[in-house]
Design an enzyme around this catalytic site. Sequence first.
Site, PDB file in Angstrom:
ATOM      1  N   LYS A   1       0.865  -1.183   0.000  1.00  0.00           N
ATOM      2  CA  LYS A   1       0.000   0.000   0.000  1.00  0.00           C
ATOM      3  C   LYS A   1       0.891   1.218   0.000  1.00  0.00           C
ATOM      4  O   LYS A   1       1.833   1.317   0.799  1.00  0.00           O
ATOM      5  CB  LYS A   1      -0.853  -0.007   1.286  1.00  0.00           C
ATOM      6  CG  LYS A   1      -1.776   1.186   1.391  1.00  0.00           C
ATOM      7  CD  LYS A   1      -3.077   0.977   0.625  1.00  0.00           C
ATOM      8  CE  LYS A   1      -3.861   2.239   0.383  1.00  0.00           C
ATOM      9  NZ  LYS A   1      -3.462   2.963  -0.840  1.00  0.00           N
TER      10      LYS A   1
ATOM     11  N   GLN B   1       7.193   3.705   3.881  1.00  0.00           N
ATOM     12  CA  GLN B   1       5.785   3.300   3.940  1.00  0.00           C
ATOM     13  C   GLN B   1       5.600   2.010   4.750  1.00  0.00           C
ATOM     14  O   GLN B   1       4.561   1.836   5.384  1.00  0.00           O
ATOM     15  CB  GLN B   1       5.275   3.111   2.503  1.00  0.00           C
ATOM     16  CG  GLN B   1       3.777   3.287   2.337  1.00  0.00           C
ATOM     17  CD  GLN B   1       3.325   4.734   2.211  1.00  0.00           C
ATOM     18  OE1 GLN B   1       3.925   5.500   1.482  1.00  0.00           O
ATOM     19  NE2 GLN B   1       2.266   5.100   2.918  1.00  0.00           N
TER      20      GLN B   1
ATOM     21  N   LYS C   1       5.453   3.244   8.388  1.00  0.00           N
ATOM     22  CA  LYS C   1       4.291   4.129   8.551  1.00  0.00           C
ATOM     23  C   LYS C   1       3.001   3.309   8.596  1.00  0.00           C
ATOM     24  O   LYS C   1       2.162   3.481   9.469  1.00  0.00           O
ATOM     25  CB  LYS C   1       4.252   5.098   7.363  1.00  0.00           C
ATOM     26  CG  LYS C   1       3.142   6.114   7.425  1.00  0.00           C
ATOM     27  CD  LYS C   1       2.898   6.816   6.084  1.00  0.00           C
ATOM     28  CE  LYS C   1       4.132   7.503   5.537  1.00  0.00           C
ATOM     29  NZ  LYS C   1       3.805   8.426   4.414  1.00  0.00           N
TER      30      LYS C   1
ATOM     31  N   LYS D   1       5.381   1.742  -3.130  1.00  0.00           N
ATOM     32  CA  LYS D   1       5.285   3.097  -3.691  1.00  0.00           C
ATOM     33  C   LYS D   1       5.546   3.014  -5.181  1.00  0.00           C
ATOM     34  O   LYS D   1       6.219   2.092  -5.652  1.00  0.00           O
ATOM     35  CB  LYS D   1       6.354   4.016  -3.061  1.00  0.00           C
ATOM     36  CG  LYS D   1       6.039   5.489  -3.192  1.00  0.00           C
ATOM     37  CD  LYS D   1       5.130   5.953  -2.069  1.00  0.00           C
ATOM     38  CE  LYS D   1       4.709   7.382  -2.220  1.00  0.00           C
ATOM     39  NZ  LYS D   1       4.054   7.866  -0.985  1.00  0.00           N
TER      40      LYS D   1
ATOM     41  N   GLY E   1      -2.715   8.313  -4.189  1.00  0.00           N
ATOM     42  CA  GLY E   1      -2.070   9.541  -4.658  1.00  0.00           C
ATOM     43  C   GLY E   1      -0.800   9.880  -3.893  1.00  0.00           C
ATOM     44  O   GLY E   1      -0.506   9.322  -2.842  1.00  0.00           O
ATOM     45  N   ASP E   2      -0.029  10.781  -4.445  1.00  0.00           N
ATOM     46  CA  ASP E   2       1.130  11.415  -3.804  1.00  0.00           C
ATOM     47  C   ASP E   2       1.348  12.688  -4.623  1.00  0.00           C
ATOM     48  O   ASP E   2       0.412  13.175  -5.277  1.00  0.00           O
ATOM     49  CB  ASP E   2       2.342  10.476  -3.811  1.00  0.00           C
ATOM     50  CG  ASP E   2       3.461  10.951  -2.870  1.00  0.00           C
ATOM     51  OD1 ASP E   2       3.354  10.754  -1.650  1.00  0.00           O
ATOM     52  OD2 ASP E   2       4.448  11.569  -3.358  1.00  0.00           O
TER      53      ASP E   2
ATOM     54  N   THR F   1      -4.415  13.612   5.379  1.00  0.00           N
ATOM     55  CA  THR F   1      -2.997  13.800   5.711  1.00  0.00           C
ATOM     56  C   THR F   1      -2.804  15.138   6.432  1.00  0.00           C
ATOM     57  O   THR F   1      -2.123  15.207   7.465  1.00  0.00           O
ATOM     58  CB  THR F   1      -2.121  13.727   4.450  1.00  0.00           C
ATOM     59  OG1 THR F   1      -2.505  12.574   3.699  1.00  0.00           O
ATOM     60  CG2 THR F   1      -0.652  13.638   4.812  1.00  0.00           C
TER      61      THR F   1
ATOM     62  N   ASN G   1      -2.258  19.111  -1.696  1.00  0.00           N
ATOM     63  CA  ASN G   1      -3.241  18.413  -0.866  1.00  0.00           C
ATOM     64  C   ASN G   1      -2.918  18.493   0.625  1.00  0.00           C
ATOM     65  O   ASN G   1      -3.763  18.869   1.431  1.00  0.00           O
ATOM     66  CB  ASN G   1      -3.317  16.949  -1.329  1.00  0.00           C
ATOM     67  CG  ASN G   1      -4.185  16.121  -0.418  1.00  0.00           C
ATOM     68  OD1 ASN G   1      -3.695  15.448   0.477  1.00  0.00           O
ATOM     69  ND2 ASN G   1      -5.483  16.190  -0.602  1.00  0.00           N
TER      70      ASN G   1
ATOM     71  N   SER H   1      -6.790   5.868   3.829  1.00  0.00           N
ATOM     72  CA  SER H   1      -6.798   4.952   2.683  1.00  0.00           C
ATOM     73  C   SER H   1      -7.154   3.541   3.146  1.00  0.00           C
ATOM     74  O   SER H   1      -7.923   2.829   2.491  1.00  0.00           O
ATOM     75  CB  SER H   1      -5.424   4.915   2.004  1.00  0.00           C
ATOM     76  OG  SER H   1      -5.262   5.990   1.115  1.00  0.00           O
TER      77      SER H   1
HETATM   78  P1  NDP Z   1       0.686  17.819  -4.208  1.00  0.00           P
HETATM   79  O1  NDP Z   1       1.144  17.447  -5.546  1.00  0.00           O
HETATM   80  O2  NDP Z   1      -0.762  17.999  -3.950  1.00  0.00           O
HETATM   81  O3  NDP Z   1       1.409  19.159  -3.713  1.00  0.00           O
HETATM   82  C1  NDP Z   1       2.778  19.218  -3.630  1.00  0.00           C
HETATM   83  C2  NDP Z   1       3.170  20.642  -3.274  1.00  0.00           C
HETATM   84  O4  NDP Z   1       4.542  20.693  -2.947  1.00  0.00           O
HETATM   85  C3  NDP Z   1       2.950  21.628  -4.411  1.00  0.00           C
HETATM   86  O5  NDP Z   1       2.658  22.879  -3.872  1.00  0.00           O
HETATM   87  C4  NDP Z   1       4.290  21.597  -5.109  1.00  0.00           C
HETATM   88  O6  NDP Z   1       4.581  22.760  -5.855  1.00  0.00           O
HETATM   89  C5  NDP Z   1       5.238  21.465  -3.937  1.00  0.00           C
HETATM   90  N1  NDP Z   1       6.433  20.741  -4.350  1.00  0.00           N
HETATM   91  C6  NDP Z   1       6.490  19.477  -4.800  1.00  0.00           C
HETATM   92  N2  NDP Z   1       7.738  19.148  -5.153  1.00  0.00           N
HETATM   93  C7  NDP Z   1       8.467  20.241  -4.925  1.00  0.00           C
HETATM   94  C8  NDP Z   1       9.831  20.524  -5.101  1.00  0.00           C
HETATM   95  N3  NDP Z   1      10.688  19.601  -5.585  1.00  0.00           N
HETATM   96  N4  NDP Z   1      10.259  21.745  -4.736  1.00  0.00           N
HETATM   97  C9  NDP Z   1       9.402  22.669  -4.262  1.00  0.00           C
HETATM   98  N5  NDP Z   1       8.090  22.452  -4.088  1.00  0.00           N
HETATM   99  C10 NDP Z   1       7.633  21.248  -4.414  1.00  0.00           C
HETATM  100  O7  NDP Z   1       1.298  16.700  -3.233  1.00  0.00           O
HETATM  101  P2  NDP Z   1       0.868  16.314  -1.739  1.00  0.00           P
HETATM  102  O8  NDP Z   1       0.391  17.504  -1.004  1.00  0.00           O
HETATM  103  O9  NDP Z   1      -0.005  15.126  -1.838  1.00  0.00           O
HETATM  104  O10 NDP Z   1       2.268  15.822  -1.154  1.00  0.00           O
HETATM  105  C11 NDP Z   1       3.153  16.670  -0.446  1.00  0.00           C
HETATM  106  C12 NDP Z   1       4.085  15.835   0.414  1.00  0.00           C
HETATM  107  O11 NDP Z   1       3.310  15.059   1.343  1.00  0.00           O
HETATM  108  C13 NDP Z   1       4.944  14.808  -0.347  1.00  0.00           C
HETATM  109  O12 NDP Z   1       6.181  14.666   0.323  1.00  0.00           O
HETATM  110  C14 NDP Z   1       4.141  13.512  -0.191  1.00  0.00           C
HETATM  111  O13 NDP Z   1       4.962  12.386  -0.328  1.00  0.00           O
HETATM  112  C15 NDP Z   1       3.643  13.683   1.227  1.00  0.00           C
HETATM  113  N6  NDP Z   1       2.491  12.890   1.607  1.00  0.00           N
HETATM  114  C16 NDP Z   1       1.323  12.948   0.904  1.00  0.00           C
HETATM  115  C17 NDP Z   1       0.235  12.217   1.315  1.00  0.00           C
HETATM  116  C18 NDP Z   1      -1.074  12.309   0.629  1.00  0.00           C
HETATM  117  O14 NDP Z   1      -2.034  11.699   1.118  1.00  0.00           O
HETATM  118  N7  NDP Z   1      -1.213  13.051  -0.456  1.00  0.00           N
HETATM  119  C19 NDP Z   1       0.311  11.309   2.472  1.00  0.00           C
HETATM  120  C20 NDP Z   1       1.557  11.390   3.199  1.00  0.00           C
HETATM  121  C21 NDP Z   1       2.599  12.143   2.746  1.00  0.00           C
HETATM  122  P3  NDP Z   1       4.166  22.841  -7.405  1.00  0.00           P
HETATM  123  O15 NDP Z   1       2.698  23.096  -7.403  1.00  0.00           O
HETATM  124  O16 NDP Z   1       4.954  23.962  -7.950  1.00  0.00           O
HETATM  125  O17 NDP Z   1       4.554  21.543  -8.009  1.00  0.00           O
HETATM  126  O1  2IT Z   2       3.060   8.926   1.583  1.00  0.00           O
HETATM  127  C1  2IT Z   2       1.924   8.475   1.793  1.00  0.00           C
HETATM  128  O2  2IT Z   2       1.627   7.910   2.841  1.00  0.00           O
HETATM  129  C2  2IT Z   2       0.920   8.655   0.730  1.00  0.00           C
HETATM  130  N1  2IT Z   2       1.222   9.261  -0.297  1.00  0.00           N
HETATM  131  C3  2IT Z   2      -0.452   8.064   0.894  1.00  0.00           C
HETATM  132  C4  2IT Z   2      -0.455   6.609   0.515  1.00  0.00           C
HETATM  133  C5  2IT Z   2      -1.803   5.961   0.485  1.00  0.00           C
HETATM  134  O3  2IT Z   2      -1.823   4.773   0.124  1.00  0.00           O
HETATM  135  O4  2IT Z   2      -2.820   6.576   0.822  1.00  0.00           O
END
Ligand code: NDP
Ligand code: 2IT
Length: 452
Positions: free
Chosen positions: A89, A110, A113, A125, A164-165, A208, A239, A384
């Site tokens: 997952k 993961q 976690k 992943k 998603g990520d 998250t 997100n 999830s």
């Molecule tokens: P999104 O794609 O929704 O948003 C990512 C944000 O971070 C955007 O604002 C993006 O900017 C910015 N960003 C991404 N990469 C970079 C970079 N290399 N340098 C600067 N800014 C960057 O992703 P999420 O919000 O889902 O994910 C954010 C973090 O949270 C990641 O590390 C992800 O692994 C982690 N995460 C996400 C989960 C989830 O459920 N979605 C769960 C647990 C962890 P821009 O718009 O310019 O690309």
């Molecule tokens: O980093 C993370 O935990 C995620 N991007 C969410 C993974 C998931 O299966 O919901």
Amino acid sequence: MSVIDEVIEKVKSKDKDQPEFIQAMTEVMGTLRPTVDKHPEFVKAKIYERIVEPDRAIIFRVPWEDDNQEVHVNRGFRVQFNNAIGPYKGGLRLHPSVNLGIVKFLGFEQIFKNALTTLPMGGGKGGADFDPKGKSDAEVMRFCYAFMRELYRHIGPDTDVPAGDIGVGGREIGYMFGYYKKIVNEHTGVLTGKGLDYGGSLIRPQATGYGVTYFAAEMLATRGVDFKGKAVAISGSGNVAQYAVEKVTQLGGKAVTLSDSSGVIVDEEGINAEKLAFVMDLKGIKRGRISEYVEKYPRAKYFANKSVWDVIKEQGLHIDIALPSATQNEISEDHATALVKNGVMCVAEGANMPSDLGAIKIFQDNNVLFGPAKAANAGGVAVSGLEMSQNSMRLAWTSEEVDARLRGIMKSIHKASLDAAEAYGKKGDYLTGANIAGFIKVARAMLAYGIV
Ligand code: NDP
Ligand code: 2IT
């Protein structure tokens, strides 16, 4: 030389082209030292050696056509790291930086976690080096179909359940799920983060960001404080960041920063509900840039080509709580030193591995409450897991029910981390506690299976 050092050295020499994986592995292994003496059975069964090697890593070609019929080829990945306690997952990341080392670091994190969530999920992943920026909906759809055209044969509701990520949200999950359903001819919970109309869970989009805020609140409570009136720095504007702002504001805190890969906004008056609605619209359907925030709210400031942590350092901005929610290695040792100087008392990681190893040391040496990603951001994958439960039961819970379960899970992760830290002689160390608590559960399951 202890088994831990041997494993670290072996991975460093075998996977030298994978710096992010080496970093994540070194952090986890370093904190597992106290388990070695207590668990000779793990040493004998070579659990430490086995857990750093994925079950398999799948790499595949993703050819797709753009709107001008030009053909593009991306590289797709799915690393199925460990399914000792449940189906693989973990999310899918679409970003030009994606490579095997990054997917392995994320898949490795993961494992632990997911074990912490208390739900039966293994670690995996995936993703691709595709850049969704500037692509039309039709191009994203064709890419997602091409990606699923190969991925479908490796996943399944009891095998591997992606989500998603970075770069993968509701739109991409819709295209991927729709294509899976079409070619496999099954409507099953093979992806999470689905739309509510076709099997998604309420609160999954929020999970998250809400979860990291709940986790920070738990940490703060150990010192008798809460979010009220606190200045909170949040990075990213996707997100995780958006729903962190929402929950922080609901709990009485003041979110003062957001960012994207082009720059940072600082709004010292606070990003209230109305301003957040603007950001959600801007970064959602409009896929705009965060710089547009200052056109709408001119009392805020914009800093181009900087990270939130650069700006805090350079401007000497006072911050009580930091919720890094953009990407890996955004906070260096220098940034951490500046945060400590500017008043930070709590850091909870919304992103995966946003603090590098030097930064973590600075936080811990300065008595900052440090909530590592695999504990603090586990709310997303936890919900999830709840989506999978609802899919299996073929029913849907209310948002109150899911949110209550999320809060309960974040509380239990907080407690499990503190309990494990204390039991293994590192009282108050959330990093060690979270790693050990997650590891023990997976290691015991691996032991039960013999040598597989
Ligand atoms: P999104 O794609 O929704 O948003 C990512 C944000 O971070 C955007 O604002 C993006 O900017 C910015 N960003 C991404 N990469 C970079 C970079 N290399 N340098 C600067 N800014 C960057 O992703 P999420 O919000 O889902 O994910 C954010 C973090 O949270 C990641 O590390 C992800 O692994 C982690 N995460 C996400 C989960 C989830 O459920 N979605 C769960 C647990 C962890 P821009 O718009 O310019 O690309
Ligand atoms: O980093 C993370 O935990 C995620 N991007 C969410 C993974 C998931 O299966 O919901």
